[in-house]
Write a protein that holds these residues in place. Structure first.
Motif, short mmCIF file in Angstrom:
data_model
loop_
_atom_site.label_atom_id
_atom_site.label_comp_id
_atom_site.label_asym_id
_atom_site.label_seq_id
_atom_site.Cartn_x
_atom_site.Cartn_y
_atom_site.Cartn_z
N CYS A 206 7.81 -28.86 -20.61
CA CYS A 206 8.54 -28.37 -21.79
C CYS A 206 9.49 -29.44 -22.31
N ARG A 207 10.16 -30.12 -21.39
CA ARG A 207 11.10 -31.17 -21.79
C ARG A 207 10.37 -32.28 -22.54
N ALA A 208 9.21 -32.70 -22.05
CA ALA A 208 8.47 -33.79 -22.70
C ALA A 208 8.03 -33.40 -24.11
N VAL A 209 7.57 -32.19 -24.27
CA VAL A 209 7.13 -31.74 -25.60
C VAL A 209 8.31 -31.61 -26.55
N LEU A 210 9.39 -31.03 -26.08
CA LEU A 210 10.54 -30.79 -26.95
C LEU A 210 11.31 -32.07 -27.26
N GLU A 211 11.31 -33.03 -26.36
CA GLU A 211 12.01 -34.28 -26.64
C GLU A 211 11.26 -35.13 -27.65
N SER A 212 9.97 -34.90 -27.79
CA SER A 212 9.20 -35.68 -28.76
C SER A 212 9.43 -35.19 -30.20
N GLU A 213 10.07 -34.02 -30.35
CA GLU A 213 10.40 -33.52 -31.69
C GLU A 213 11.54 -34.33 -32.28
N GLU A 214 11.62 -34.30 -33.60
CA GLU A 214 12.71 -35.02 -34.25
C GLU A 214 14.02 -34.24 -34.16
N GLY A 215 13.97 -32.93 -34.37
CA GLY A 215 15.19 -32.11 -34.27
C GLY A 215 15.33 -31.55 -32.87
N GLN A 216 16.53 -31.41 -32.41
CA GLN A 216 16.77 -30.90 -31.06
C GLN A 216 17.12 -29.42 -31.06
N THR A 217 17.02 -28.74 -32.20
CA THR A 217 17.38 -27.32 -32.25
C THR A 217 16.41 -26.47 -31.44
N ALA A 218 15.13 -26.79 -31.46
CA ALA A 218 14.16 -26.02 -30.68
C ALA A 218 14.42 -26.21 -29.19
N ALA A 219 14.76 -27.41 -28.78
CA ALA A 219 15.04 -27.66 -27.36
C ALA A 219 16.26 -26.87 -26.90
N GLU A 220 17.29 -26.81 -27.73
CA GLU A 220 18.48 -26.05 -27.37
C GLU A 220 18.17 -24.56 -27.28
N GLY A 221 17.35 -24.06 -28.18
CA GLY A 221 16.95 -22.66 -28.14
C GLY A 221 16.15 -22.32 -26.90
N ILE A 222 15.23 -23.20 -26.53
CA ILE A 222 14.45 -22.99 -25.31
C ILE A 222 15.35 -23.01 -24.08
N ASN A 223 16.29 -23.94 -24.05
CA ASN A 223 17.24 -24.01 -22.93
C ASN A 223 18.02 -22.71 -22.79
N ASP A 224 18.54 -22.22 -23.90
CA ASP A 224 19.33 -20.98 -23.85
C ASP A 224 18.48 -19.81 -23.37
N GLY A 225 17.26 -19.72 -23.85
CA GLY A 225 16.38 -18.64 -23.43
C GLY A 225 16.08 -18.68 -21.94
N ILE A 226 15.84 -19.87 -21.42
CA ILE A 226 15.55 -20.01 -19.99
C ILE A 226 16.77 -19.64 -19.16
N VAL A 227 17.95 -20.04 -19.59
CA VAL A 227 19.17 -19.71 -18.84
C VAL A 227 19.39 -18.21 -18.85
N TYR A 228 19.20 -17.54 -19.97
CA TYR A 228 19.38 -16.09 -20.02
C TYR A 228 18.37 -15.38 -19.12
#
Length: 72
Positions: free
Chosen positions: A25-47
């Motif tokens: 997941c980190r590799a796919v999300l880090e390849s994006e230009e915006g980091q908003t999706a990565a932050e959303g995925i992080n929050d969802g996993i933590v919850y």
């Protein structure tokens, strides 16, 4: 004692920022230009990760209360 527990749980949810992604997941999300999706995925996993801990803590609290009420 109850206030300390509530404060600790609130502290965990509000102040601690974790990166809880798997490697793929980190590799796919880090390849994006915006980091908003990565932050959303992080929050969802933590919850999702927090729910089992809250349930176990709640069950432990009720067992503790029941055990103490039987002592008296």
């Amino acid at each position: 004692m109850k206030r300390r527990i509530i404060f600790f749980i609130s502290f965990l949810f509000i102040f601690i920022k974790s990166n809880a992604q798997c490697a793929m997941c980190r590799a796919v999300l880090e390849s994006e230009e915006g980091q908003t999706a990565a932050e959303g995925i992080n929050d969802g996993i933590v919850y999702l990760m927090a729910i089992p801990y809250i349930l176990v803590a709640g069950i432990g609290y009720f067992i503790y209360k029941k055990y103490n009420s039987l002592k008296k």
